[in-house]
Write a protein that holds these residues in place. Structure first.
Motif, mmCIF file in Angstrom:
data_model
loop_
_atom_site.group_PDB
_atom_site.id
_atom_site.type_symbol
_atom_site.label_atom_id
_atom_site.label_comp_id
_atom_site.label_asym_id
_atom_site.label_seq_id
_atom_site.Cartn_x
_atom_site.Cartn_y
_atom_site.Cartn_z
ATOM 1 N N VAL A 8 0.873 -1.175 0.000
ATOM 2 C CA VAL A 8 0.000 0.000 0.000
ATOM 3 C C VAL A 8 0.909 1.223 0.000
ATOM 4 N N PRO A 9 0.773 2.103 -0.988
ATOM 5 C CA PRO A 9 1.645 3.286 -1.041
ATOM 6 C C PRO A 9 1.545 4.120 0.238
ATOM 7 N N GLN A 10 2.690 4.623 0.683
ATOM 8 C CA GLN A 10 2.720 5.384 1.927
ATOM 9 C C GLN A 10 1.808 6.606 1.852
ATOM 10 N N GLU A 11 1.741 7.248 0.705
ATOM 11 C CA GLU A 11 0.865 8.410 0.553
ATOM 12 C C GLU A 11 -0.592 8.025 0.794
ATOM 13 N N LEU A 12 -1.012 6.851 0.329
ATOM 14 C CA LEU A 12 -2.372 6.383 0.567
ATOM 15 C C LEU A 12 -2.578 6.110 2.048
ATOM 16 N N LEU A 13 -1.604 5.500 2.692
ATOM 17 C CA LEU A 13 -1.706 5.240 4.129
ATOM 18 C C LEU A 13 -1.883 6.553 4.894
ATOM 19 N N LEU A 14 -1.106 7.563 4.554
ATOM 20 C CA LEU A 14 -1.220 8.867 5.214
ATOM 21 C C LEU A 14 -2.606 9.461 4.998
ATOM 22 N N THR A 15 -3.126 9.309 3.793
ATOM 23 C CA THR A 15 -4.478 9.793 3.484
ATOM 24 C C THR A 15 -5.516 9.039 4.307
ATOM 25 N N MET A 16 -5.342 7.739 4.457
ATOM 26 C CA MET A 16 -6.277 6.932 5.240
ATOM 27 C C MET A 16 -6.244 7.320 6.716
ATOM 28 N N VAL A 17 -5.055 7.582 7.249
ATOM 29 C CA VAL A 17 -4.925 8.011 8.647
ATOM 30 C C VAL A 17 -5.668 9.334 8.838
ATOM 31 N N GLU A 18 -5.446 10.275 7.941
ATOM 32 C CA GLU A 18 -6.104 11.582 8.039
ATOM 33 C C GLU A 18 -7.620 11.437 7.939
ATOM 34 N N ALA A 19 -8.084 10.604 7.021
ATOM 35 C CA ALA A 19 -9.524 10.396 6.850
ATOM 36 C C ALA A 19 -10.132 9.774 8.104
ATOM 37 N N SER A 20 -9.447 8.821 8.701
ATOM 38 C CA SER A 20 -9.943 8.182 9.918
ATOM 39 C C SER A 20 -10.091 9.204 11.037
ATOM 40 N N TYR A 21 -9.051 9.992 11.230
ATOM 41 C CA TYR A 21 -9.078 11.023 12.267
ATOM 42 C C TYR A 21 -10.236 11.991 12.021
ATOM 43 N N ARG A 22 -10.382 12.457 10.785
ATOM 44 C CA ARG A 22 -11.437 13.433 10.462
ATOM 45 C C ARG A 22 -12.838 12.848 10.646
ATOM 46 N N LEU A 23 -13.018 11.573 10.272
ATOM 47 C CA LEU A 23 -14.328 10.938 10.461
ATOM 48 C C LEU A 23 -14.695 10.864 11.937
ATOM 49 N N VAL A 24 -13.725 10.539 12.769
ATOM 50 C CA VAL A 24 -13.996 10.451 14.203
ATOM 51 C C VAL A 24 -14.283 11.843 14.771
ATOM 52 N N VAL A 25 -13.475 12.823 14.406
ATOM 53 C CA VAL A 25 -13.698 14.191 14.891
ATOM 54 C C VAL A 25 -15.069 14.698 14.441
ATOM 55 N N LYS A 26 -15.440 14.394 13.210
ATOM 56 C CA LYS A 26 -16.738 14.824 12.687
ATOM 57 C C LYS A 26 -17.892 14.277 13.534
ATOM 58 N N GLY A 27 -17.720 13.101 14.106
ATOM 59 C CA GLY A 27 -18.761 12.476 14.909
ATOM 60 C C GLY A 27 -18.790 12.932 16.365
ATOM 61 N N LEU A 28 -17.844 13.777 16.763
ATOM 62 C CA LEU A 28 -17.817 14.276 18.134
ATOM 63 C C LEU A 28 -18.902 15.329 18.348
ATOM 64 N N ARG A 29 -19.228 15.549 19.602
ATOM 65 C CA ARG A 29 -20.154 16.633 19.926
ATOM 66 C C ARG A 29 -19.505 17.972 19.581
ATOM 67 N N LYS A 30 -20.343 18.952 19.329
ATOM 68 C CA LYS A 30 -19.855 20.272 18.922
ATOM 69 C C LYS A 30 -18.849 20.831 19.923
ATOM 70 N N ALA A 31 -19.117 20.711 21.189
ATOM 71 C CA ALA A 31 -18.197 21.220 22.216
ATOM 72 C C ALA A 31 -16.855 20.521 22.171
ATOM 73 N N GLU A 32 -16.865 19.224 21.897
ATOM 74 C CA GLU A 32 -15.594 18.481 21.788
ATOM 75 C C GLU A 32 -14.815 18.929 20.556
ATOM 76 N N ARG A 33 -15.521 19.119 19.444
ATOM 77 C CA ARG A 33 -14.856 19.607 18.226
ATOM 78 C C ARG A 33 -14.268 20.984 18.446
ATOM 79 N N GLU A 34 -15.019 21.863 19.087
ATOM 80 C CA GLU A 34 -14.541 23.219 19.346
ATOM 81 C C GLU A 34 -13.328 23.222 20.272
ATOM 82 N N ALA A 35 -13.290 22.301 21.221
ATOM 83 C CA ALA A 35 -12.148 22.209 22.137
ATOM 84 C C ALA A 35 -10.881 21.810 21.395
ATOM 85 N N LEU A 36 -11.006 21.117 20.282
ATOM 86 C CA LEU A 36 -9.850 20.715 19.484
ATOM 87 C C LEU A 36 -9.334 21.832 18.588
ATOM 88 N N ALA A 37 -10.205 22.802 18.295
ATOM 89 C CA ALA A 37 -9.853 23.865 17.349
ATOM 90 C C ALA A 37 -8.794 24.817 17.898
#
Length: 116
Positions: free
Chosen positions: A87-116
């Motif tokens: 699996v190309p490393q660039e794809l792996l990096l993209t998958m890691v970023e997508a995973s993180y973003r999907l989880v953050v997207k599912g957080l409550r608004k206050a949790e997302r704002e605390a990360l900003a």
């Protein structure tokens, strides 16, 4: 990619923490208490499980034999990637970023704002 580099990459994510809730063999990376990556860090080759968009997850499984449905996870939303170099490393990096973003997207608004 070796484990130390992978761990560093995962911990660079804003709010990321490392825990071992399933025992010493499974490194679990979380943001706001929610898992975005699980690494079988003592396996050779390494395996990482990442959250994925269901359509993208299925497509990647068809393209790469090293990407399989998430081991012990919801097979629609998680992929396990064997880091055997196929699996190309660039794809792996993209998958890691997508995973993180999907989880953050599912957080409550206050949790997302605390990360900003």
């Amino acid at each position: 990619m070796d484990y130390e580099a992978l761990e560093g990459l995962l911990l660079e994510k804003n709010g990321a923490v490392l825990e071992y809730p399933f025992g010493p063999d499974a490194a679990v990376f979380k943001v706001a208490g929610k898992m975005f990556a699980l690494v079988a860090w003592q396996e050779e080759p390494l395996r990482i499980t990442l959250k994925s968009d269901p359509d993208e997850a299925d497509e990647l499984r068809r393209i790469f034999s090293a990407i399989q449905p998430g081991y012990y996870m919801n097979k629609n939303h998680w992929n396990t990637v064997t880091l055997d170099g196929s699996v190309p490393q660039e794809l792996l990096l993209t998958m890691v970023e997508a995973s993180y973003r999907l989880v953050v997207k599912g957080l409550r608004k206050a949790e997302r704002e605390a990360l900003a």
